[in-house]
Design a protein around this motif. Structure first.
Motif, PDB file in Angstrom:
ATOM      1  N   ASN A  93       0.802  -1.240   0.071  1.00 52.78           N
ATOM      2  CA  ASN A  93      -0.088   0.020  -0.097  1.00 52.78           C
ATOM      3  C   ASN A  93       0.808   1.236  -0.025  1.00 52.78           C
ATOM      4  O   ASN A  93       2.133   1.392   0.547  1.00 52.78           O
ATOM      5  CB  ASN A  93      -0.842  -0.182   1.124  1.00 52.78           C
ATOM      6  CG  ASN A  93      -2.002  -1.101   1.193  1.00 52.78           C
ATOM      7  OD1 ASN A  93      -2.771  -1.274   0.147  1.00 52.78           O
ATOM      8  ND2 ASN A  93      -2.128  -1.771   2.203  1.00 52.78           N
TER       9      ASN A  93
ATOM     10  N   ASN B 176      -6.739   2.715  -2.319  1.00 54.56           N
ATOM     11  CA  ASN B 176      -7.152   1.510  -3.399  1.00 54.56           C
ATOM     12  C   ASN B 176      -6.495   1.313  -4.592  1.00 54.56           C
ATOM     13  O   ASN B 176      -6.683   1.079  -5.810  1.00 54.56           O
ATOM     14  CB  ASN B 176      -8.637   2.145  -3.989  1.00 54.56           C
ATOM     15  CG  ASN B 176      -9.711   2.342  -2.639  1.00 54.56           C
ATOM     16  OD1 ASN B 176      -9.619   1.526  -1.950  1.00 54.56           O
ATOM     17  ND2 ASN B 176     -10.277   3.418  -2.805  1.00 54.56           N
TER      18      ASN B 176
ATOM     19  N   ILE C 248      -4.062  -0.814  -4.950  1.00 51.23           N
ATOM     20  CA  ILE C 248      -3.787  -2.218  -5.316  1.00 51.23           C
ATOM     21  C   ILE C 248      -5.177  -2.836  -5.887  1.00 51.23           C
ATOM     22  O   ILE C 248      -6.100  -3.313  -4.863  1.00 51.23           O
ATOM     23  CB  ILE C 248      -3.558  -3.059  -3.841  1.00 51.23           C
ATOM     24  CG1 ILE C 248      -2.004  -2.659  -3.336  1.00 51.23           C
ATOM     25  CG2 ILE C 248      -3.382  -4.633  -4.351  1.00 51.23           C
ATOM     26  CD1 ILE C 248      -1.812  -3.180  -2.248  1.00 51.23           C
ATOM     27  N   ASN C 249      -5.314  -2.880  -7.228  1.00 51.07           N
ATOM     28  CA  ASN C 249      -6.376  -3.530  -7.572  1.00 51.07           C
ATOM     29  C   ASN C 249      -6.013  -4.359  -8.932  1.00 51.07           C
ATOM     30  O   ASN C 249      -4.858  -4.309  -9.331  1.00 51.07           O
ATOM     31  CB  ASN C 249      -7.475  -2.323  -8.165  1.00 51.07           C
ATOM     32  CG  ASN C 249      -6.752  -1.354  -9.058  1.00 51.07           C
ATOM     33  OD1 ASN C 249      -6.054  -1.611  -9.813  1.00 51.07           O
ATOM     34  ND2 ASN C 249      -6.764  -0.016  -8.504  1.00 51.07           N
ATOM     35  N   GLU C 250      -7.056  -5.050  -9.742  1.00 46.89           N
ATOM     36  CA  GLU C 250      -6.879  -5.842 -10.486  1.00 46.89           C
ATOM     37  C   GLU C 250      -6.188  -4.923 -11.884  1.00 46.89           C
ATOM     38  O   GLU C 250      -5.081  -5.582 -12.433  1.00 46.89           O
ATOM     39  CB  GLU C 250      -8.170  -6.597 -11.107  1.00 46.89           C
ATOM     40  CG  GLU C 250      -7.957  -7.592 -12.461  1.00 46.89           C
ATOM     41  CD  GLU C 250      -9.271  -7.985 -12.701  1.00 46.89           C
ATOM     42  OE1 GLU C 250      -9.080  -9.050 -13.741  1.00 46.89           O
ATOM     43  OE2 GLU C 250     -10.254  -7.701 -12.132  1.00 46.89           O
ATOM     44  N   THR C 251      -6.504  -4.055 -12.225  1.00 48.41           N
ATOM     45  CA  THR C 251      -6.011  -3.222 -13.359  1.00 48.41           C
ATOM     46  C   THR C 251      -4.516  -2.872 -13.201  1.00 48.41           C
ATOM     47  O   THR C 251      -3.670  -3.039 -13.835  1.00 48.41           O
ATOM     48  CB  THR C 251      -6.740  -1.822 -13.525  1.00 48.41           C
ATOM     49  OG1 THR C 251      -8.212  -2.189 -13.820  1.00 48.41           O
ATOM     50  CG2 THR C 251      -6.308  -1.050 -14.747  1.00 48.41           C
ATOM     51  N   ASN C 252      -4.145  -2.425 -11.814  1.00 46.65           N
ATOM     52  CA  ASN C 252      -2.806  -1.885 -11.754  1.00 46.65           C
ATOM     53  C   ASN C 252      -1.958  -3.134 -11.568  1.00 46.65           C
ATOM     54  O   ASN C 252      -0.591  -3.279 -11.624  1.00 46.65           O
ATOM     55  CB  ASN C 252      -2.671  -1.311 -10.462  1.00 46.65           C
ATOM     56  CG  ASN C 252      -3.288   0.224 -10.368  1.00 46.65           C
ATOM     57  OD1 ASN C 252      -3.206   0.788 -11.679  1.00 46.65           O
ATOM     58  ND2 ASN C 252      -3.617   0.762  -9.237  1.00 46.65           N
TER      59      ASN C 252
ATOM     60  N   THR D 201      -4.808 -11.498  -5.179  1.00 45.93           N
ATOM     61  CA  THR D 201      -4.992  -9.997  -5.498  1.00 45.93           C
ATOM     62  C   THR D 201      -3.870  -9.088  -5.364  1.00 45.93           C
ATOM     63  O   THR D 201      -3.833  -7.837  -5.686  1.00 45.93           O
ATOM     64  CB  THR D 201      -6.015  -9.667  -4.298  1.00 45.93           C
ATOM     65  OG1 THR D 201      -5.541  -9.989  -2.984  1.00 45.93           O
ATOM     66  CG2 THR D 201      -7.483 -10.250  -4.550  1.00 45.93           C
ATOM     67  N   ASN D 202      -2.642  -9.698  -4.501  1.00 45.59           N
ATOM     68  CA  ASN D 202      -1.530  -8.543  -4.403  1.00 45.59           C
ATOM     69  C   ASN D 202      -0.258  -9.285  -4.845  1.00 45.59           C
ATOM     70  O   ASN D 202       0.841  -9.058  -4.111  1.00 45.59           O
ATOM     71  CB  ASN D 202      -1.741  -8.127  -3.294  1.00 45.59           C
ATOM     72  CG  ASN D 202      -1.674  -9.130  -1.888  1.00 45.59           C
ATOM     73  OD1 ASN D 202      -1.987 -10.388  -2.081  1.00 45.59           O
ATOM     74  ND2 ASN D 202      -1.127  -8.729  -0.694  1.00 45.59           N
TER      75      ASN D 202
END
Length: 596
Positions: A61, A67, A69-73, A100-101
């Motif tokens: 983070n 926010n 950390i998301n699928e797109t990034n 997810t991360n």
């Protein structure tokens, strides 16, 4: 009727098949010679066959971005990492998201793991920050000791020393520190393209000594003319850049700061530390970067950066403002992931949208930095959560099983060819051998050339190619046998059957190549190896059939064993149920007229 001229090309055939065979033999010898000349005699293997290194990176983070950390990034970061690793000349590297991360990076054996780790783990957040002040890298001792009742003469001496220091600071800012380091002149220097064209300038971060650490009584002015905040002064004084661990902690703290914050940062080698203003030009304004060896100026390896249109304008405006300031406020720090890699001084505005980082680079370090800047910064910061060595035991077992299956399939093909085509099986086997030699040598040469690595799916593609190649021979042989069934002899059958067989072979191979091409474009990871091998072997099938199988059949049609239709030639007219030879029918008028 005139006899055909010697060497005349027959319809649909080849007039000089021997020359064609010689050419393909020469090509094979050249490829084999090139393979041994390159110093390698085996194809480069992928991570599933040769083993390698696996990194697991965990996204962290970032302050002010809850926010992030998301699928797109995560997908964007994985794509950038894959391009960075492949930019090192590594092929068949696997980069994929997990959960997810987490991102898992698998790199084949033979790659510099340390270099790859740096490439995938470096965020490459680039920023150009104005220098507020600079001093030596060690922790600054307290310049304002607390007074004591028994200070006496010793306290007076300290006070006098303090006054002397203050006077010296008022006479000339940027006075050399007490312990200037010679290493400052060779590490992390940077000059701009304008400096390169004009007279040689001395970067403040390297050639010009940094300002002596000042007391709180004589604050250094900031770039905007304001005083440096006391909190920032304290951070700079407490910052210790003498150890790698301390530099790493300082870099992490500076990298997580907002672009509008003032930060403190260490130089790459720890010899200096800086108080820096907000980011004036961001790394996203860099359009491209490349490593270049500068021989004329004696700078050695440098990294050239090209800015975007907006970035070039911002860079020109900021350098124009910095040029009017005294030392060290006329320095421009180039900060990568919170660490100052260069801090050149600016003497005038630098238009043109170009800048150059130079000094202290080896070829490898310059190429690594250019590679990271070219592909952009990661949208997230990562830490390596796990690093393991991958063995090739499982892949070796699968490869052994695949090779056994391939050998069984090839043996069945040979049995079928010998049983059904007899003498023609020799032509098919010779063509398969030529195709195998070409495929092996080309795969071996593609390893050092483009980084091609042979993995399990690629081996599967090569095995599938055996069937495609054998199918081309069968199409041609059946066309020849159809002509013999029509009552023609072998030589005209070979030439008349070729045009029809050629069309069928080209259509079939085109469909296979199109499927391989589409598969290569739309897939990722190991499946690309299967598609690449399938496409390569399909092209080689066309080469072998046109330049080896057809000329060889033309020559064999002149041999009695095949021309006379020996029972073991596979072209026996009786066995094939041939019709009588084709002859012209003569029509004669009846000699007598019969009446009804």
């Amino acid at each position: 009727m005139a006899a055909p001229k010697k060497g005349r090309r027959s319809p649909g055939g080849q007039g000089r098949p021997g020359r064609t065979l010689v050419l393909i033999v020469i090509a094979m010898v050249a490829l084999v010679g090139g393979m041994f000349a390159s110093g390698t005699s085996t194809p480069r293997l992928g991570i599933d066959l040769a083993g390698g290194t696996s990194f697991t990176l965990q996204a962290r983070n970032q302050p002010g971005k809850p926010n992030a950390i998301n699928e797109t990034n995560m997908k964007t970061a994985a794509g950038i990492m894959e391009r960075r690793v492949n930019g090192l000349g590594v092929s068949e590297a696997e980069v994929q998201t997990q959960g997810t991360n987490h991102i898992v990076v698998n790199i084949p054996k033979g790659t510099d793991a340390k270099q790859a780790r740096q490439q995938v783990g470096t965020t490459a957040q680039l920023g150009f920050r104005p220098v507020l002040t600079a001093t030596t890298g060690a922790k600054t001792p307290s310049a304002t000791p607390s007074p004591s009742a028994s200070s006496g003469k010793k306290g007076d001496d300290k006070k006098d020393d303090k006054k002397d220091d203050k006077k010296d600071g008022e006479k000339a800012e940027g006075k050399p520190s007490a312990t200037p380091s010679a290493s400052n002149t060779t590490q992390g220097r940077a000059v701009t393209s304008a400096l390169k064209k004009g007279p040689a300038e001395t970067p403040s971060a390297s050639g010009s000594p940094s300002a002596k650490p000042s007391d709180s009584a004589s604050p250094q002015p900031s770039t905007g003319g304001d005083q440096i905040p006391a909190a920032l002064q304290k951070q700079l004084a407490d910052l210790d850049c003498s150890t790698p661990q301390a530099r790493s902690q300082a870099s992490e703290k500076a990298a997580n700061a907002k672009p509008t914050d003032q930060v403190v940062s260490c130089k790459e080698d720890g010899t200096q530390k800086y108080a820096l203003g907000p980011v004036a030009v961001e790394g996203t304004d860099v359009k491209d970067a490349s490593a270049v060896f500068e021989a004329q100026s004696g700078q050695g390896w440098i990294v050239q950066m090209d800015f975007t249109g907006a970035g070039g304008k911002k860079f020109a405006d900021v350098t124009g403002k910095l040029a009017a300031k005294p030392q060290p406020q006329n320095q421009f720090a180039i900060v990568l992931d919170g660490q100052t890699i260069s801090a050149p001084s600016v003497s005038k505005a630098i238009p043109g949208g170009q800048a150059t980082i130079s000094g202290g680079f080896t070829q490898q370090s310059a190429e690594d930095l250019a590679n990271m800047l070219s592909y952009g910064a990661l949208p997230l910061s990562f830490k390596i959560a796990d690093e393991t060595t991958v063995t090739a035991a499982l892949g070796g077992e699968q490869l052994e099983a695949g090779l056994i299956a391939g050998a069984i399939g090839l043996a069945l093909v040979i049995v079928y060819l010998v049983a059904y085509y007899r003498g023609l099986a020799l032509v098919a086997l010779a063509s398969l051998a030529v195709s195998a030699i070409l495929t092996y040598t080309i795969m071996t040469l593609l390893g050092p050339a483009i980084g091609f690595a042979l993995n399990l799916p690629a081996v599967c593609g090569a095995i599938v190619a055996i069937g495609i190649t054998a199918d081309s021979f069968i199409v041609y042989f059946e066309r020849i046998r159809d002509e013999i069934r029509e009552g023609r002899t072998l030589r005209p059958a070979v030439e008349r059957g070729w045009p029809r067989a050629r069309r069928t072979i080209l259509v079939s191979d085109f469909v296979s190549f199109l499927a391989a091409f589409v598969l290569f474009i739309v897939t990722v990871g190991k499946v690309k190896g299967f598609a690449f091998t399938l496409g390569l072997t399909t092209l080689l099938d066309v080469v072998v059939v046109f330049f080896f199988t057809k000329p060889l059949m033309t020559l064999l049609a002149r041999r009695k064993f095949f021309a006379n239709g020996h029972p073991w030639s596979g072209l026996d007219p009786k066995r094939l149920g041939a019709k009588p030879p084709l002859r012209r029918r003569r029509t004669t008028a009846p000699t007598e007229t019969k009446e009804a």
